[in-house]
Design a protein around this motif. Structure first.
Motif, PDB file in Angstrom:
ATOM      1  N   LEU A   8      37.373  36.271  32.508  1.00 53.90           N
ATOM      2  CA  LEU A   8      35.937  36.049  32.634  1.00 53.90           C
ATOM      3  C   LEU A   8      35.599  34.671  32.096  1.00 53.90           C
ATOM      4  CD1 LEU A   8      34.622  39.481  31.337  1.00 53.90           C
ATOM      5  CD2 LEU A   8      34.944  38.750  33.690  1.00 53.90           C
ATOM      6  N   ARG A  21      28.675  41.600  31.209  1.00 55.03           N
ATOM      7  CA  ARG A  21      29.733  41.574  32.231  1.00 55.03           C
ATOM      8  C   ARG A  21      31.021  42.187  31.694  1.00 55.03           C
ATOM      9  NH1 ARG A  21      28.358  36.041  33.038  1.00 55.03           N
ATOM     10  NH2 ARG A  21      30.459  35.457  32.447  1.00 55.03           N
ATOM     11  N   LEU A  22      31.381  41.812  30.465  1.00 57.32           N
ATOM     12  CA  LEU A  22      32.600  42.355  29.867  1.00 57.32           C
ATOM     13  C   LEU A  22      32.471  43.858  29.620  1.00 57.32           C
ATOM     14  CD1 LEU A  22      35.421  42.015  28.728  1.00 57.32           C
ATOM     15  CD2 LEU A  22      34.372  41.368  26.529  1.00 57.32           C
ATOM     16  N   CYS A  26      34.802  46.796  31.301  1.00 59.13           N
ATOM     17  CA  CYS A  26      35.540  47.698  30.411  1.00 59.13           C
ATOM     18  C   CYS A  26      35.211  49.158  30.703  1.00 59.13           C
ATOM     19  CB  CYS A  26      35.239  47.372  28.950  1.00 59.13           C
ATOM     20  SG  CYS A  26      36.000  45.835  28.381  1.00 59.13           S
ATOM     21  N   ILE A  34      41.049  45.113  24.599  1.00 56.73           N
ATOM     22  CA  ILE A  34      40.465  43.818  24.955  1.00 56.73           C
ATOM     23  C   ILE A  34      41.297  42.756  24.255  1.00 56.73           C
ATOM     24  CG2 ILE A  34      38.473  42.287  24.698  1.00 56.73           C
ATOM     25  CD1 ILE A  34      36.704  44.827  24.682  1.00 56.73           C
ATOM     26  N   THR A  41      34.947  33.866  23.199  1.00 58.49           N
ATOM     27  CA  THR A  41      35.364  35.140  23.785  1.00 58.49           C
ATOM     28  C   THR A  41      35.785  36.128  22.714  1.00 58.49           C
ATOM     29  OG1 THR A  41      37.603  34.328  24.172  1.00 58.49           O
ATOM     30  CG2 THR A  41      36.031  34.156  25.994  1.00 58.49           C
ATOM     31  N   GLY A  45      34.204  39.635  22.666  1.00 55.94           N
ATOM     32  CA  GLY A  45      35.170  40.728  22.810  1.00 55.94           C
ATOM     33  C   GLY A  45      35.099  41.711  21.658  1.00 55.94           C
TER      34      GLY A  45
END
Length: 92
Positions: A8, A21-22, A26, A34, A41, A45
């Motif tokens: 991403l 989005r993450l 997931c 992750i 990130t 994350g």
């Protein structure tokens, strides 16, 4: 089954949509871990991992460049405790 990976990209330095989005990927893919590899990130994350109960691995890749940004230090200290594992690699 195999391991599915998603890369991403952040669309801006501070992109709050990245969290959503993450999290969406997931949940849809039923992620079991992750792996994050940079400051931005890593923060995102670890937030998503905590929210969804997914373990987070920080994978640091040394370029030899040291980031001395004093604004990042307290944030990294706070979020470092939220990593489940860490991995580091470098040429040295």
């Amino acid at each position: 089954g195999g391991i599915e990976a998603h890369a991403l990209e952040l669309h801006a330095k501070y992109d709050p949509r990245f969290v959503w989005r993450l999290a969406k990927i997931c949940r849809e893919r039923r992620a079991r871990v992750i792996v994050a590899r940079s400051f931005s990130t890593g923060v995102v994350g670890r937030v998503v991992g905590r929210l969804l109960g997914i373990p987070v691995v920080m994978a640091e890749h040394s370029t030899g460049r040291i980031d001395h940004d004093p604004k990042k230090r307290p944030i990294e200290r706070l979020f470092a405790r939220r990593s489940d594992r860490s991995s580091a690699s470098s040429r040295r």
